[in-house]
Design a protein around this motif. Structure first.
Motif, PDB file in Angstrom:
ATOM      1  N   ILE A 171     -17.864  61.782  51.900  1.00  0.00           N
ATOM      2  CA  ILE A 171     -16.534  61.543  52.484  1.00  0.00           C
ATOM      3  C   ILE A 171     -16.384  60.067  52.863  1.00  0.00           C
ATOM      4  N   VAL A 172     -17.418  59.513  53.482  1.00  0.00           N
ATOM      5  CA  VAL A 172     -17.343  58.096  53.868  1.00  0.00           C
ATOM      6  C   VAL A 172     -17.127  57.234  52.626  1.00  0.00           C
ATOM      7  N   THR A 174     -15.686  58.052  49.767  1.00  0.00           N
ATOM      8  CA  THR A 174     -14.310  58.141  49.223  1.00  0.00           C
ATOM      9  C   THR A 174     -13.316  57.429  50.129  1.00  0.00           C
ATOM     10  N   ALA A 175     -13.664  57.270  51.411  1.00  0.00           N
ATOM     11  CA  ALA A 175     -12.725  56.632  52.332  1.00  0.00           C
ATOM     12  C   ALA A 175     -12.854  55.114  52.317  1.00  0.00           C
ATOM     13  N   THR A 176     -13.765  54.591  51.489  1.00  0.00           N
ATOM     14  CA  THR A 176     -13.985  53.149  51.480  1.00  0.00           C
ATOM     15  C   THR A 176     -13.503  52.544  50.178  1.00  0.00           C
ATOM     16  N   PRO A 177     -12.285  52.029  50.132  1.00  0.00           N
ATOM     17  CA  PRO A 177     -11.831  51.392  48.898  1.00  0.00           C
ATOM     18  C   PRO A 177     -12.647  50.143  48.598  1.00  0.00           C
ATOM     19  N   TYR A 179     -12.030  47.061  48.138  1.00  0.00           N
ATOM     20  CA  TYR A 179     -11.853  45.795  48.851  1.00  0.00           C
ATOM     21  C   TYR A 179     -12.437  45.853  50.256  1.00  0.00           C
ATOM     22  N   VAL A 180     -12.648  47.081  50.784  1.00  0.00           N
ATOM     23  CA  VAL A 180     -13.315  47.202  52.076  1.00  0.00           C
ATOM     24  C   VAL A 180     -14.829  47.139  51.902  1.00  0.00           C
ATOM     25  N   TYR A 225     -17.144  53.836  45.498  1.00  0.00           N
ATOM     26  CA  TYR A 225     -15.867  54.517  45.726  1.00  0.00           C
ATOM     27  C   TYR A 225     -15.727  55.734  44.824  1.00  0.00           C
TER      28      TYR A 225
ATOM     29  N   ALA B 377     -10.995  45.433  57.735  1.00  0.00           N
ATOM     30  CA  ALA B 377     -11.668  46.287  56.752  1.00  0.00           C
ATOM     31  C   ALA B 377     -12.212  47.537  57.426  1.00  0.00           C
ATOM     32  N   LEU B 381     -11.062  51.446  56.965  1.00  0.00           N
ATOM     33  CA  LEU B 381     -12.090  52.442  56.660  1.00  0.00           C
ATOM     34  C   LEU B 381     -12.028  53.595  57.642  1.00  0.00           C
ATOM     35  N   VAL B 384      -8.783  55.839  57.201  1.00  0.00           N
ATOM     36  CA  VAL B 384      -8.834  56.696  56.008  1.00  0.00           C
ATOM     37  C   VAL B 384      -9.901  57.763  56.168  1.00  0.00           C
ATOM     38  N   LEU B 385     -11.028  57.390  56.759  1.00  0.00           N
ATOM     39  CA  LEU B 385     -12.090  58.363  57.009  1.00  0.00           C
ATOM     40  C   LEU B 385     -11.573  59.468  57.924  1.00  0.00           C
ATOM     41  N   ASN B 388      -9.401  61.816  56.000  1.00  0.00           N
ATOM     42  CA  ASN B 388     -10.198  62.681  55.129  1.00  0.00           C
ATOM     43  C   ASN B 388     -10.877  63.791  55.920  1.00  0.00           C
TER      44      ASN B 388
END
Lengths: 348, 401
Positions: A171-172, A174-177, A179-180, A225, B377, B381, B384-385, B388
């Motif tokens: 999950i972490v 997928t939550a990190t695009p 650019y992050v 990602y 950043a 994160l 979005v986390l 989810n």
């Protein structure tokens, strides 16, 4: 099966035509052309000069005609300006107008000329694509096995502590695009402020010689990602397979857990992730654009940004065709592969 | 004054966020007390993952709201200071060398960026932009997806084929290419985004009108005034949304035009809705195709209910579980897309404090000064986390029924 593939290919070609037409329309809007005329000709042109500049180069013909010429199904334009110089789409510099071919578009292999890189579009696209191919290859090598292992380990004992931990990891991720994660990875592993300096913060040198030092961070950034998503799909699919009757039968028969997972469950559990991996390609393309910009790796994504940012119409068109075709072909492979792998689905 | 150490910076940040902690505590206390009476929302508080996600999301929502009310910001997010360029976290604030401004907060808690703006305040101010655009754009995408997806699944045949083809067309577009094509100043000058806004923003209006019309079809006395009122209010909102005193559509006279969307935001909004709507369409269509075959739909058809009543009041309520879960995930995805736009410097003005633009600003000096890029950043994160995790919690709890 043959008919199914043929139909899919027909739809694909139609989609590709529609999409390239949309890109063609958007890039050939008048404000873009005006900007092109001013950057190529003279910044202080008057409106009439702009118009005649565009007129002489065939930019002011109706959109469908221009699109046909660009595609290579309509004869290229030929214009003559007041001084008597003949210009034509198919007439290269130094070529006699009579010798020029009638058709010259994408279908004939004439992709145009990039105004930013001062080179043929086809050459630029093919070299850049090769560089991106190298990046993608290593991303796949890193991403697919680790995602599958993560998913299978989490899914084989649903609800266990391992499952909880690994699911949180996915999950972490997928939550990190990109650019992050890219920014965090550079800050931690490459900046002088933290001082670890294990890797290089730029991948420019990786274009010639890729080493672990200069290539690992960009590859990891893209892989992270996509990995979470594939891992979650694999986990769901694995967890479902593990509840099936035949797994329970195998366990009751006395087959060891290890063998049940490896010999009975794994094959069936990997059908769903296959489609997901193929469908990840369009998104990976995005990741490539971000990562190549962030790490200054001059591949296909970097070229897209340069072309779009500098109003390089023909290069942008070339880049769009390639990316649209990549997306459509992967969709096709994913559909066909799904049918092929899963005997329960019929094509009709 | 000496610069602060991290042991002093973190307590100061926690104190600065006091309103957020209070609001979070109140929300949780109330929700847990009354959780048995709150339906699906209440059940969320039975799952640890769901609660964690909800806490993260609400943290940013409250931070954004209180930030907009000026309760949290330590400095003006746009004010530059010549002496604070690239200063590390905890540096005492001075406007010029040696000159401490009186009344101002004495430190830059998370340092200054390359123009000497306060990173902490910018992060909080950026949350307000993200928290506003993300859910709203997702909502619009859902309205469009539902309004088109239900009839596509219900009627099938030609309508379904053509709408699916259109959706696949948009989905086959690489997102970044689409952004670059839509969100450049030249394209904005032609007014194409405004015309797209005109089409995309009509869907909520159409959706609500059809919804109410289907419900009150048999009660003309209620229906007529209700529809008239809804159309009047939403129509005015719609018209003032799309008509702009400087844009290509100027249908409303200035005195009636309630608000103008500031430049850039509308374009970004349209781009994000446009990218999300086809996916929502596919999801709604898939669920509706499944529900269409159920007995209660057949029963409603036998009763003689109209097609739109069946779609909106029989099929849609039964599809709400997966749709709510997808909504949470999609808000997260929209946030990522917004960040992507900001990262490429598209749409929003460069001084905008939204997270994507701030990351873009910060990445240029990343290997020397990582501190301006890291807070936005990590903020993105964590939001979005949280979304989810919230979606995961909701899915778990709604499957339990």
């Amino acid at each position: 099966m043959g008919l199914f593939i043929l139909r899919r290919i027909a739809v694909m070609i139609l989609t590709a035509l529609c999409l390239t037409f949309i890109v063609f329309f958007l890039t050939n809007l008048y404000p873009n052309l005006e900007k092109l005329a001013k950057t190529q000709g003279n910044m202080r042109m008057t409106d009439t000069q702009v118009d005649s500049w565009l007129e002489n180069r065939g930019y002011l013909e109706p959109l469908p005609v221009k699109y046909g010429q660009w595609l290579g199904v309509l004869p290229g334009y030929v214009t003559e300006d007041p001084e008597g110089a003949v210009r034509g789409r198919c007439i290269d510099t130094g070529m006699e107008p009579e010798e020029a071919p009638t058709f010259c578009g994408v279908l004939q292999g004439n992709w145009g000329y990039s105004t930013v890189f001062q080179d043929g579009v086809w050459d630029i696209v093919s070299t850049r694509l090769a560089l991106t191919g190298k990046l993608m290859f290593w991303v796949m090598v890193l991403m697919v096995p680790s995602a599958l292992i993560l998913g299978v380990l989490a899914g084989m004992r649903e609800g266990s502590r391992t499952d909880r931990t690994l699911s949180t990891v996915s999950i972490v991720s997928t939550a990190t695009p990109e650019y992050v994660s890219g920014v965090i990875l550079i800050a931690v592993f490459a900046s002088s402020a933290v001082g670890l300096k294990w890797f290089k913060g730029t991948a420019t040198s990786a274009m010639e010689s890729a080493t672990f030092d200069n290539f690992f961070l960009p590859v990891l950034t893209i892989a992270l990602y996509g990995m979470g998503y594939i891992a979650r799909m694999t986990r769901a699919s694995m967890a479902e397979v593990m509840t099936q009757q035949y797994i329970r039968t195998a366990r009751l028969k006395g087959v060891s857990f290890r063998n049940v997972v490896l010999k009975h469950a794994l094959r069936n559990a990997l059908i769903a992730p296959f489609t997901v991996i193929m469908l990840q390609f369009p998104w990976l393309l995005n990741g490539v654009v971000i990562v190549e910009t962030l790490f200054n790796y001059k591949g296909f994504g970097w070229t897209l940004v340069q072309a779009a940012g500098n109003n390089d119409i023909e290069l942008l068109l070339g880049v769009s065709i390639v990316s649209v075709i990549v997306v459509l072909v992967t969709q096709l492979i994913s559909d066909v592969g799904y049918v092929y792998l899963n005997p329960r689905i019929s094509v009709t | 004054m000496d610069p602060l150490t991290w042991g002093e910076i973190i307590p100061r940040i926690i104190v600065q966020l006091t309103p957020v902690w209070i609001a979070l505590a109140v929300t949780f206390a109330l929700s847990i007390t009354f959780k048995r009476r709150l339906g699906l929302y209440g059940k969320l508080f039975d799952s640890v993952i769901g609660m964690m996600g909800f806490a993260l999301v609400m943290f940013w929502v409250f931070a954004a709201v209180f930030g907009a009310m000026d309760l949290i910001l330590t400095h003006d997010p746009l004010a530059q200071s010549g002496n604070m360029k690239n200063k590390v976290p905890g540096t005492p604030y001075t406007k010029m060398i040696g000159e401490a401004a009186d009344g101002a907060y004495p430190y830059y808690l998370l340092g200054g960026d390359n123009l000497g703006r306060d990173v902490f305040s910018r992060m909080i101010a950026g949350a307000w932009i993200v928290v506003q655009i993300g859910p709203l754009a997702t909502l619009f995408a859902f309205m469009a997806g539902i309004t088109l997806g239900l009839p596509a699944a219900y009627y099938g045949s030609k309508l379904d084929t053509s709408l699916t083809f259109l959706a696949n067309l948009v989905l086959a577009f690489p997102v970044i290419l689409l952004f670059y094509l839509l969100v450049t100043p030249e394209i904005v000058a032609t007014g194409i985004p405004t015309y797209m806004a005109m089409v995309l923003f009509i869907f909520p209006l159409v959706f609500i009108v059809i919804l109410l019309n289907a419900r009150y079809h048999t009660q003309p006395k209620v229906r007529a005034p209700l529809l008239a009122a809804v159309i009047a209010v939403l129509g005015l909102l719609y018209l003032s949304l799309i008509s702009d005193s400087s844009g290509p559509i100027r249908w409303l006279p200035a005195w009636l035009d309630l608000f103008d969307i500031p430049g850039g935001i509308l374009v970004v909004f349209v781009a994000v809705v446009f990218v999300n709507a086809p996916t929502v369409f596919r999801i709604v269509r898939g669920i509706a195709l499944d529900i269409k075959t159920r007995d209660y739909v057949a029963a409603a058809q036998t009763r003689g209910e109209g097609p739109w009543y069946i779609m909106l009041w029989e099929i849609l309520p039964n599809a709400r579980g997966p749709l709510i879960v997808d909504f949470c995930l999609r808000v997260g995805y929209t946030t990522i897309l917004l960040g992507t736009l900001g990262f490429f410097g598209l749409g929003l003005p460069p001084e905008s404090p939204d997270w994507g633009s701030t990351i873009n600003e910060g990445r240029k000096l990343l290997s020397i000064y990582p501190h301006p890029a890291l807070p936005p950043a990590l903020a993105l994160l964590s939001l979005v986390l949280g979304l989810n995790l919230l979606a995961d919690g909701l899915r778990e709890e709604s499957l339990r029924d």
